[in-house]
Write an enzyme that holds these catalytic residues in place. Structure first.
Site, PDB file in Angstrom:
ATOM      1  CB  SER A 143      47.958  39.322  36.830  1.00 20.68           C
ATOM      2  OG  SER A 143      46.903  39.744  36.016  1.00 20.68           O
ATOM      3  CG  ASP A 172      44.648  38.831  42.683  1.00 20.41           C
ATOM      4  OD1 ASP A 172      43.805  38.032  43.148  1.00 20.41           O
ATOM      5  OD2 ASP A 172      44.393  40.031  42.476  1.00 20.41           O
ATOM      6  CG  HIS A 248      44.841  42.223  39.740  1.00 16.85           C
ATOM      7  ND1 HIS A 248      44.897  40.876  40.006  1.00 16.85           N
ATOM      8  CD2 HIS A 248      45.366  42.381  38.492  1.00 16.85           C
ATOM      9  CE1 HIS A 248      45.421  40.237  38.978  1.00 16.85           C
ATOM     10  NE2 HIS A 248      45.726  41.127  38.054  1.00 16.85           N
TER      11      HIS A 248
END
Length: 322
Positions: A143, A172, A248
């Site tokens: 992230s 991600d 996610h």
């Protein structure tokens, strides 16, 4: 030969490896108690650490620095980093902050400072028979931590890196809220293949990350600043995997405690369970590290050719630029 040397296949990377992985928590220099104790490290790290390592076998093992996502705890990745470590790696996961605003400069610099500390202090925190090989060093992040990992590899830290990375992994990765709303310092340039990285790269994406959980919250990995954009700017060699029906945060531990832990189930669109996505992410990380740190590309090339058959998740995309 180092004890971590054995041939990886395209399927066994998704299973627990042959090493018994242990976890150790280490406090930072600023959080050490006033009175020293015999168990306190002589040279404490600049940030608190969660370290996963092969606990019982002697050998020299490559090292992965893993950066957590926005407002998450490194402990939320315990199962993931233990999976990676069970295949013969030392994983160092710093807690870069507990509260942070939109600017990522401090966490990028903290990641650099932690990396620079590794030659001074990491070996002292491991069993005597476990030797970290810092000549084989990779950086990964999830992230916003993925953005920080890219920024670190691109030389955006004001703290100069004393150690070179040999590989970069974005799990991600996210560079803000939307195109034109990147968090400082911006990483994406929207110029294809523009990243000047002298190392192989892997980008892993979630198919559900760009879908809102509900109208009250933005998508956790919005279009324009997510994995697809990071991959588009990477030069070869780069590999790219997207898990179709997972979200996610689906690579986190099954149980994430506390208010933040409960929020991980509420803010992002999720798949049916975390275990398959976590096992997938752990497996592709292992295959990539084996290929680029250990010279064993059997597992990674097997995923390129047969990933749709052997992966524990449905794959939306598999793309390699070599």
């Amino acid at each position: 030969m180092p004890s971590s040397s054995f041939t990886t296949t395209a399927s066994d990377v998704f299973e627990t490896g042959k090493y018994k992985a242990a976890l150790r928590r280490v406090e930072a220099s600023a959080t050490q108690p006033p009175s020293s104790s015999s168990c306190a490290p002589a040279d404490p790290p600049p940030k608190p650490l969660l370290i996963a390592f092969p606990a019982e076998d002697a050998g020299e093992f490559p090292v992965l620095v893993f950066l957590h996502g926005y407002l998450l705890y490194n402990s939320f990745y315990s199962q993931l980093i233990r999976h990676v470590s069970s295949h013969g790696f030392v994983v160092v996961a710093p807690q870069l902050y507990t509260v942070a605003g939109p600017d990522t400069t401090d966490e990028i610099n903290s990641a650099a400072a932690t990396t620079n500390w590794l030659p001074r202090g990491l070996a002292d925190l491991l069993p005597p028979q476990v030797r970290p090989n810092l000549a084989k060093l990779a950086v990964a992040g999830h992230s916003r931590g993925g953005k920080a990992a890219f920024a670190l590899a691109l030389g955006k830290s004001t703290t100069p890196l004393a150690l070179p990375f040999s590989a970069l992994l974005g799990i991600d990765p996210v560079d803000g809220m939307d195109k034109g709303k990147q968090t400082p310092p911006p990483v994406l340039t929207y110029v294809p293949r523009s990243f000047d990285l002298d190392m192989p790269v892997m980008v892993v994406g979630s198919g559900l990350g760009e879908i809102r959980k509900n109208p009250l919250f933005p998508a956790c990995a919005p279009r324009g600043v997510n994995h697809a954009d990071f991959f588009a700017e990477c030069r070869p060699p780069v590999c790219y995997f997207v898990a179709e029906k997972y979200g996610h945060l689906d690579m986190l531990d099954d149980e994430t405690e506390g208010l933040r832990g409960k929020a991980t189930y509420c803010l992002c669109k999720n798949g049916r369970a975390r275990e398959p996505m976590r096992r997938f992410v752990g497996g592709v990380v292992v295959a990539f590290l084996r290929a680029h740190l250990e010279g064993d590309d059997v597992g990674l090339m097997g995923l390129r050719d047969d990933g749709h058959k052997v992966a524990p998740v449905e794959l939306q995309k598999v793309e390699f630029l070599l």
